[in-house]
Design an enzyme around this catalytic site. Structure first.
Site, PDB file in Angstrom:
ATOM      1  CG  HIS A 109      -1.391  30.699  11.943  1.00  0.00           C
ATOM      2  ND1 HIS A 109      -2.405  29.768  12.084  1.00  0.00           N
ATOM      3  CD2 HIS A 109      -0.470  30.129  11.137  1.00  0.00           C
ATOM      4  CE1 HIS A 109      -2.102  28.692  11.390  1.00  0.00           C
ATOM      5  NE2 HIS A 109      -0.937  28.875  10.799  1.00  0.00           N
ATOM      6  CG  ASP A 141      -9.646  37.765   5.254  1.00  0.00           C
ATOM      7  OD1 ASP A 141      -9.586  36.564   5.581  1.00  0.00           O
ATOM      8  OD2 ASP A 141      -8.902  38.290   4.409  1.00  0.00           O
ATOM      9  CD  GLU A 174       1.676  31.269  19.373  1.00  0.00           C
ATOM     10  OE1 GLU A 174       0.608  31.549  19.948  1.00  0.00           O
ATOM     11  OE2 GLU A 174       1.889  30.144  18.890  1.00  0.00           O
TER      12      GLU A 174
HETATM   13  C1  GRF Z   1      -1.428  29.258  19.759  1.00  0.00           C
HETATM   14  O1  GRF Z   1      -0.383  28.452  19.271  1.00  0.00           O
HETATM   15  C2  GRF Z   1      -1.943  30.186  18.691  1.00  0.00           C
HETATM   16  O2  GRF Z   1      -0.964  30.589  17.792  1.00  0.00           O
HETATM   17  C3  GRF Z   1      -2.963  29.328  17.994  1.00  0.00           C
HETATM   18  O3  GRF Z   1      -3.567  28.585  19.008  1.00  0.00           O
HETATM   19  C4  GRF Z   1      -2.663  28.444  20.101  1.00  0.00           C
HETATM   20  C5  GRF Z   1      -3.359  28.990  21.299  1.00  0.00           C
HETATM   21  O4  GRF Z   1      -2.618  28.845  22.463  1.00  0.00           O
HETATM   22  N1  GRF Z   1      -3.888  30.132  17.233  1.00  0.00           N
HETATM   23  P1  GRF Z   1      -3.170  29.474  23.810  1.00  0.00           P
HETATM   24  O5  GRF Z   1      -4.599  28.961  23.971  1.00  0.00           O
HETATM   25  O6  GRF Z   1      -3.113  30.943  23.688  1.00  0.00           O
HETATM   26  O7  GRF Z   1      -2.253  28.921  24.873  1.00  0.00           O
END
Ligand code: GRF
Length: 191
Positions: A109, A141, A174
């Protein structure tokens, strides 16, 4: 421990590509068995195919939640998946799903949870004016962005930043965090 990973996506798929590549490069000991997408127009589908990963499109549009989730669970069971990674998957999985699926499900997230749950988390943080934001990998969850936190990465917001630059910086983090979170679950590193 090496997992058989199943990935759920709805869109661009950059986190999915990142996980697949980490498995191929052996940064992870796990393997990606299948990528399932609920959005037939998602760019991520072609990317998974290009990486030679089995893909399945299960559109949720004309299916009940029960039927949709049943299909997902069956597809993952067929491939002996034991870790589900949500990577930009835009549907909330129901309590019933977690009654049937007892193994790990994790999600990434783009905020420092528990702040800024839900959609457009980067924008929520930007508009709020926080000085630090980031991303979180957590267990999933049936509630929105609420399971136990596995790991977080911080992004500093400076005065020069725009929503676009912050979003870019978070996505970069991420990609690092998701791999480290899986390595942690594999038992290879501490977080
Ligand atoms: C990311 O920012 C992730 O944190 C969120 O949705 C986005 C997905 O990006 N849940 P991608 O499709 O992996 O490029």
């Amino acid at each position: 421990m090496a997992f058989k990973i199943g990935i759920l996506i709805s869109g661009n798929g950059s986190n999915m590509v990142n996980i697949v590549e980490a498995c191929k490069k052996k940064t992870l000991t796990s393997t990606v068995e299948i990528v399932i997408c609920n959005n037939p127009k998602a760019k991520g589908i072609k990317k998974a195919e290009y990486l030679d990963i089995e893909t399945k499109i299960i559109p949720n549009k004309n299916l009940s939640t029960d039927d949709f989730e049943e299909k997902i669970i069956n597809s993952f069971k067929e491939k002996n998946v034991d870790l589900i990674c949500l990577a930009g998957f835009m549907k909330i999985l129901s309590k019933k799903f977690f009654n049937k699926w007892k193994k790990h499900v994790i999600n990434i997230h783009p905020s420092l949870l528990p702040s800024f749950k839900g959609l457009n988390a980067q924008k929520q943080a930007f508009l709020y004016g926080v000085k630090y934001t980031g991303c979180t990998v957590h267990f999933v969850d049936e509630n929105l962005d609420s399971g136990k936190i596995i790991g977080q990465e911080v992004v500093k917001i400076s005065q020069k930043d725009t929503l676009q630059s912050i979003t870019r910086k978070i996505l970069k983090k991420e990609h690092i965090l998701y791999i480290n979170a899986i390595r942690y679950l594999e038992g290879s590193i501490k977080l």
